[in-house]
Design an enzyme around this catalytic site. Sequence first.
Site, PDB file in Angstrom:
ATOM      1  N   SER A 228     106.655 -49.661  36.515  1.00 37.16           N
ATOM      2  CA  SER A 228     105.045 -50.295  35.616  1.00 37.16           C
ATOM      3  C   SER A 228     103.799 -50.072  36.844  1.00 37.16           C
ATOM      4  O   SER A 228     103.911 -50.107  37.394  1.00 37.16           O
ATOM      5  CB  SER A 228     105.067 -51.091  35.055  1.00 37.16           C
ATOM      6  N   GLU A 249     104.852 -43.900  42.210  1.00 36.53           N
ATOM      7  CA  GLU A 249     104.567 -43.357  41.009  1.00 36.53           C
ATOM      8  C   GLU A 249     104.972 -44.315  39.045  1.00 36.53           C
ATOM      9  O   GLU A 249     105.759 -45.189  39.247  1.00 36.53           O
ATOM     10  CB  GLU A 249     106.258 -42.509  41.102  1.00 36.53           C
ATOM     11  N   CYS A 283     108.923 -42.190  31.913  1.00 33.80           N
ATOM     12  CA  CYS A 283     107.632 -41.927  31.746  1.00 33.80           C
ATOM     13  C   CYS A 283     106.997 -41.310  31.384  1.00 33.80           C
ATOM     14  O   CYS A 283     105.560 -40.726  31.592  1.00 33.80           O
ATOM     15  CB  CYS A 283     107.401 -42.342  33.577  1.00 33.80           C
TER      16      CYS A 283
HETATM   17  P1  NAP Z   1     108.732 -52.585  36.252  1.00 31.26           P
HETATM   18  O1  NAP Z   1     109.116 -53.665  35.256  1.00 31.26           O
HETATM   19  O2  NAP Z   1     108.133 -52.129  36.979  1.00 31.26           O
HETATM   20  O3  NAP Z   1     110.618 -52.557  36.824  1.00 31.26           O
HETATM   21  C1  NAP Z   1     110.788 -51.600  38.362  1.00 31.26           C
HETATM   22  C2  NAP Z   1     111.275 -51.790  39.380  1.00 31.26           C
HETATM   23  O4  NAP Z   1     109.716 -53.163  40.257  1.00 31.26           O
HETATM   24  C3  NAP Z   1     112.750 -52.816  39.058  1.00 31.26           C
HETATM   25  O5  NAP Z   1     113.305 -52.815  39.939  1.00 31.26           O
HETATM   26  C4  NAP Z   1     111.558 -54.148  39.201  1.00 31.26           C
HETATM   27  O6  NAP Z   1     112.829 -55.760  39.654  1.00 31.26           O
HETATM   28  C5  NAP Z   1     110.692 -54.187  40.028  1.00 31.26           C
HETATM   29  N1  NAP Z   1     109.661 -55.535  39.793  1.00 31.26           N
HETATM   30  C6  NAP Z   1     109.072 -56.244  38.607  1.00 31.26           C
HETATM   31  N2  NAP Z   1     108.890 -57.113  39.258  1.00 31.26           N
HETATM   32  C7  NAP Z   1     107.879 -56.581  40.523  1.00 31.26           C
HETATM   33  C8  NAP Z   1     107.364 -57.368  41.243  1.00 31.26           C
HETATM   34  N3  NAP Z   1     106.342 -58.496  41.105  1.00 31.26           N
HETATM   35  N4  NAP Z   1     107.066 -56.712  42.395  1.00 31.26           N
HETATM   36  C9  NAP Z   1     107.774 -55.644  42.906  1.00 31.26           C
HETATM   37  N5  NAP Z   1     108.711 -55.548  42.417  1.00 31.26           N
HETATM   38  C10 NAP Z   1     108.826 -55.758  41.119  1.00 31.26           C
HETATM   39  O7  NAP Z   1     109.051 -51.297  35.566  1.00 31.26           O
HETATM   40  P2  NAP Z   1     110.584 -50.999  34.810  1.00 31.26           P
HETATM   41  O8  NAP Z   1     109.971 -52.021  33.054  1.00 31.26           O
HETATM   42  O9  NAP Z   1     111.800 -51.085  34.835  1.00 31.26           O
HETATM   43  O10 NAP Z   1     109.895 -49.218  34.366  1.00 31.26           O
HETATM   44  C11 NAP Z   1     109.511 -48.897  33.539  1.00 31.26           C
HETATM   45  C12 NAP Z   1     107.963 -48.174  33.956  1.00 31.26           C
HETATM   46  O11 NAP Z   1     108.430 -47.286  35.472  1.00 31.26           O
HETATM   47  C13 NAP Z   1     107.275 -47.283  32.466  1.00 31.26           C
HETATM   48  O12 NAP Z   1     106.063 -47.965  33.366  1.00 31.26           O
HETATM   49  C14 NAP Z   1     107.058 -46.076  33.621  1.00 31.26           C
HETATM   50  O13 NAP Z   1     106.648 -45.392  32.693  1.00 31.26           O
HETATM   51  C15 NAP Z   1     107.572 -46.250  34.712  1.00 31.26           C
HETATM   52  N6  NAP Z   1     108.439 -45.107  35.611  1.00 31.26           N
HETATM   53  C16 NAP Z   1     107.578 -44.431  35.779  1.00 31.26           C
HETATM   54  C17 NAP Z   1     107.911 -43.074  36.772  1.00 31.26           C
HETATM   55  C18 NAP Z   1     107.115 -41.763  37.025  1.00 31.26           C
HETATM   56  O14 NAP Z   1     107.964 -40.456  38.321  1.00 31.26           O
HETATM   57  N7  NAP Z   1     105.907 -41.892  37.580  1.00 31.26           N
HETATM   58  C19 NAP Z   1     109.174 -42.754  36.408  1.00 31.26           C
HETATM   59  C20 NAP Z   1     110.473 -43.580  35.887  1.00 31.26           C
HETATM   60  C21 NAP Z   1     109.747 -44.578  35.669  1.00 31.26           C
HETATM   61  P3  NAP Z   1     113.870 -56.052  38.330  1.00 31.26           P
HETATM   62  O15 NAP Z   1     114.073 -55.683  37.482  1.00 31.26           O
HETATM   63  O16 NAP Z   1     114.696 -56.901  39.563  1.00 31.26           O
HETATM   64  O17 NAP Z   1     112.668 -57.011  37.704  1.00 31.26           O
END
Ligand code: NAP
Length: 477
Positions: A228, A249, A283
């Site tokens: 995110s 990303e 995403c």
């Molecule tokens: P997220 O909450 O940001 O989690 C992604 C990763 O970050 C997970 O491994 C998560 O660990 C970790 N994380 C969570 N809180 C963190 C913190 N405070 N500090 C560091 N790392 C932390 O995102 P999501 O809900 O899993 O994924 C969806 C998002 O990813 C969407 O916004 C999507 O658009 C984006 N995305 C982007 C791409 C791209 O290539 N641009 C591709 C795929 C997805 P935990 O699981 O342990 O919480």
Amino acid sequence: MNAIEQLLNHPDVRTTPLSDGLKIRNPATGDTLAYVRTTSVPQLNHIIAKAQTAQTEWAAKSALERADILWCWYRLMKENKENLARLMTMEQGKSLAESLGEIDYAAGFIRWFAEEARRIDGDILTSLKPTQKLMVIKQPVGVTAAITPWNFPAAMITRKAAPALAAGCAIIVKPASQTPLSAYAQAVLAYRAGIPQDLFAVVNGKAADISNTFTQNPIIRKISFTGSTEVGIQIFRNSAEHIKKLSLELGGNAPLLVFDDADLDKAVEGTMLSKFRNSGQTCVCTNRVYVQAGVYNEFCRRLAVQAGRLKLGNGLDKGVQQGPLIDADAVAKVEAYIADALEKGAQCLTGGRRSPLGGTFFEPTVLSGATADMLLAREEIFGPLCPVFKFESEAEAVAQANRTEAGLAAYLFTRDTARQWRVAEALEYGMVGINTGIISNEVAPFGGIKMSGLGREGSKYGINEYLELKYLCLDIG
Ligand code: NAP
């Protein structure tokens, strides 16, 4: 041991409960699949120190040797494709067909960067003085770290690990807590291929602690994050103290534009693929569909029919196209967007509610009459909800499409070649699909502009994220 258990034959994965471990469950059935050991901060610092030693040895190997090992990893991924895909469907929920596609996509990055490993070429520059020779060489960044999301449990890892290893770096991966099993399975295959365990480690635990260790430990020279925008901002901020190299990303808010002159069958098919893939949880999924007034009603009708036909269920069952959403929060978010849109005048053409299947299954939904004041116009939906907006002119469509801070992917459907160029150039996005809803592959540079991130993954550009340029000035006078 069955084939999937063999893939999980890693010391950090257990079938029996671990007191401080993560419990991994199947979102389609609620069953517990496995338990995963968590890593403390001191343990993580130890893993980072060992990665540094391993990286020095790895970087000293010839490019050909590194490439051959990556090729072996690629072949093992392909040989184990079916079981890797089944494991992914069990922990993530996506249909088996989509999981099989993701394993091919994930393995594609390994093959691509095995090839690129042999082409990390430098330059000889034209010197200002006859006695000086100016050269540029490329060297591995060093020990790197990756944090990945749950929506692509395999590909988001190989898209980072393959270029890192090809470049001569070490990489420590922290996968999402909902889907770490695919990460361990890939690591098991990587070790079988000859990649040293200390060079490619998988760790789990409290995300903020792991991330802070990555940003604070000076041995980590680069962090590649997919997830995110909110978390990306924190990592960006925390990386300032040690000036870490970063790839980010982040989230999208993809518009899809359908003009009056579009091939409507193609536009509906492209919208279905780009909106409902992975139940809308990618995403690059279309977030907002803008349709020109002349074809608006017919487009909405056809899209609603197609969306209403999607088969929901356990991704392992035959013919299932849509799995469950990842968790209850994701369902609540989609419901909130629908309620807000209906209150502001949208009409529900199909779906709109939780599925009778229960759990986190949600009916694919199409809303017409969407407007800019609705929450779903500004925020990333990340679910099977497709809002359709109406527009009159090209200029209006482009302006609406660009009305977001995100800049990852956009799509347009038109038969007019001049308009294809004009609109693609005017869209403020890192990637634009023209008359197609599927754009990702290992050959193309994947990444966004504006708040969608920094850097590019895949393609001939992706390996540069793991390389430093060094300039040499040799005086021979
Ligand atoms: P997220 O909450 O940001 O989690 C992604 C990763 O970050 C997970 O491994 C998560 O660990 C970790 N994380 C969570 N809180 C963190 C913190 N405070 N500090 C560091 N790392 C932390 O995102 P999501 O809900 O899993 O994924 C969806 C998002 O990813 C969407 O916004 C999507 O658009 C984006 N995305 C982007 C791409 C791209 O290539 N641009 C591709 C795929 C997805 P935990 O699981 O342990 O919480």
